[in-house]
Motif scaffolding. Sequence first.
Motif, short mmCIF file in Angstrom:
data_model
loop_
_atom_site.label_atom_id
_atom_site.label_comp_id
_atom_site.label_asym_id
_atom_site.label_seq_id
_atom_site.Cartn_x
_atom_site.Cartn_y
_atom_site.Cartn_z
N ASN A 77 0.83 -1.20 0.00
CA ASN A 77 0.00 0.00 0.00
C ASN A 77 0.87 1.25 0.00
N PHE A 81 0.60 0.66 -4.80
CA PHE A 81 -0.04 -0.34 -5.66
C PHE A 81 -1.56 -0.24 -5.53
N PHE A 82 -2.29 -0.66 -6.55
CA PHE A 82 -3.74 -0.76 -6.42
C PHE A 82 -4.13 -2.23 -6.35
N ILE A 83 -5.29 -2.47 -5.74
CA ILE A 83 -5.71 -3.85 -5.53
C ILE A 83 -6.42 -4.34 -6.79
N GLU A 84 -5.98 -5.48 -7.27
CA GLU A 84 -6.59 -6.03 -8.49
C GLU A 84 -7.71 -6.99 -8.12
N SER A 85 -7.40 -7.98 -7.32
CA SER A 85 -8.45 -8.91 -6.90
C SER A 85 -7.97 -9.78 -5.75
N ILE A 132 -7.09 -1.58 5.09
CA ILE A 132 -6.02 -0.93 4.31
C ILE A 132 -6.54 -0.59 2.92
N TYR A 133 -7.14 -1.57 2.28
CA TYR A 133 -7.75 -1.36 0.96
C TYR A 133 -9.26 -1.56 1.10
N PRO A 134 -10.06 -0.51 1.16
CA PRO A 134 -11.51 -0.71 1.28
C PRO A 134 -12.09 -1.52 0.13
N GLY A 135 -11.42 -1.50 -1.02
CA GLY A 135 -11.89 -2.30 -2.16
C GLY A 135 -11.85 -3.79 -1.90
N TRP A 138 -15.46 -6.19 -0.97
CA TRP A 138 -16.25 -7.05 -1.86
C TRP A 138 -15.49 -8.32 -2.24
N HIS A 139 -14.21 -8.18 -2.52
CA HIS A 139 -13.43 -9.36 -2.92
C HIS A 139 -13.41 -10.39 -1.81
#
Lengths: 177, 372
Positions: A77, A81-85, A132-135, A138-139
């Motif tokens: 983070n 980097f961005f979260i892919e899946s 850390i990654y709110p995205g 859903w994953h």
Amino acid sequence: MTNDNVKQALRDLFPDPEPVVEAATDAEAEGDKKKPAGKKEEPRINGLIERDHAVHGYDIDVQLDPGELLAAVMIINKAGFFIESITGVDWIKEEQLEVVYDFSRYDFDTCRIVIRTRTPRSEPKVPTISKIYPGANWHERETHDFFGIKFDGHPHLIPLLLPEDADFHPLLKDFKP
Amino acid sequence: MSGPIHIRPDETFTLNVGPQHPATHGVLRVKMEMDGEYIVKAETVLGYIHRMHELMGENRTYPQVLPNLSRLDYLGALGYTHGHVLVIERAAGIEVPERAEYIRAITVELNRIASHLFWFGAFVMDLGGFTPLMYAIQDREHILDLLEAVTGSRLTYCYYRFGGLYNDVDDDFIAATKAVIPMLRKSLKKYDALVTGNIIFMKRLEGIGPISAEMCRKYGATGPVARGAGIDFDVRKNEPYSVYPEFDFDVPVYHECDSLARYKVRMDEMEQSLRIIEQGIEKLPDGPIMPKKKPKLIKPPKGDYYQAVETARGSFGIRIVSDGTKNAYRFKLRSPTYSNMSLFDEACEGMMIMDALAMMGSLDLVIPEIDR
């Protein structure tokens, strides 16, 4: 530059940094036929492997214990980097479930990071990274749907894609519809 | 018990948008907690058309899964099938003839324009303008005719094969594509004059629905959503695949982070896709469309393979975990709209409902692709 820093920071997570070379894993894949039948494969030890992007589609492959997951994700983070899946794999023969995290960069200088962690199949549990990654929210819910993996500390771990009363996990290898 | 209903000023109510609502473009439901016209909290409810493509990918052989991929995104299906064949070719080490790759690029870009055209019409219709949809569908029809002639279907294509294509393009296709390009250019100008700059349109979009670059990163948003937030990210450029390095094209980026920026990105992308098609037709080499040597049975060696492609909606990733048999051990689809939509709950907090619906339109949702 960033990539080297990230690589080093991730390597530091492992107490005894053994340089694992790509050739070893490739030989393992090719040498399958040569191996005497019935011989059990050695499970992969935790550590960082640099992969050939042209063959695998990603560059850095890290396997670690669930306990080190948050530390690794924080490094990633911080490096932007961005979260892919997030997804799972059911290794039923080894009685383990694997959780796979994909990260990538917007200023892509050929760097895609895969983080893997394994958890026992009888009680699958890994910490959530949704803080850390709110995205990841859903994953992680989707992975919980499909594999029944509990994400510790997840704010809202209810079925996302499956019906709201679903009590089955279709991607487990012993799932019978 | 009759009489006036008293609502306390601080009281909120729950509003269900969908699952059957024209603004959600499919069966998507958003549970909104409303304070008057303002959204206090939103929760997206998914899964109404979940079909478990990932399980189907596991219990069928690799070629049997080919048609599944075009059922994800019915507007830009070729991009998804492209990702699928690329990852199998990477895993099984199949060489693809150059002509096949060029035809793939041309057809994917045609499909991208068709998808963006339909989005353009539907988006303007969300905002209350009905006429542009009719124009857009008419133009899209020309592209669908082209694709139908070569692929055999209008929406759910199954055109690519591992190693090449099912059908070669003929001179008629080349001539017709050449004729469609200037016509589309003219139409794009027409749309620009008709819609962009319209005062009602601008007031609905300018500065509305902010999605910042940091938010995109935290949620993994890609495609036009990220490019509308000033992120110069396009898989075709950043992680080149197929023959895209051969083409000269730009990646439109806007820094305003609002719904209008995302609209402009897509409108500019169509022009860039036209440029790629032009160059592709010019450079199209002769030769076979299937490799001479191709394994009869697709059995990728043991391992974990990933491939990302840029579809009309963003970065589509596909992961194959192979155990050396003719079925995949794990078949993971990372769909772009899934990530793009996941930021909606946070982004729409505090917005007025009509602005939130305009923002939802600018995300370009295709629900079967979210639910998979």
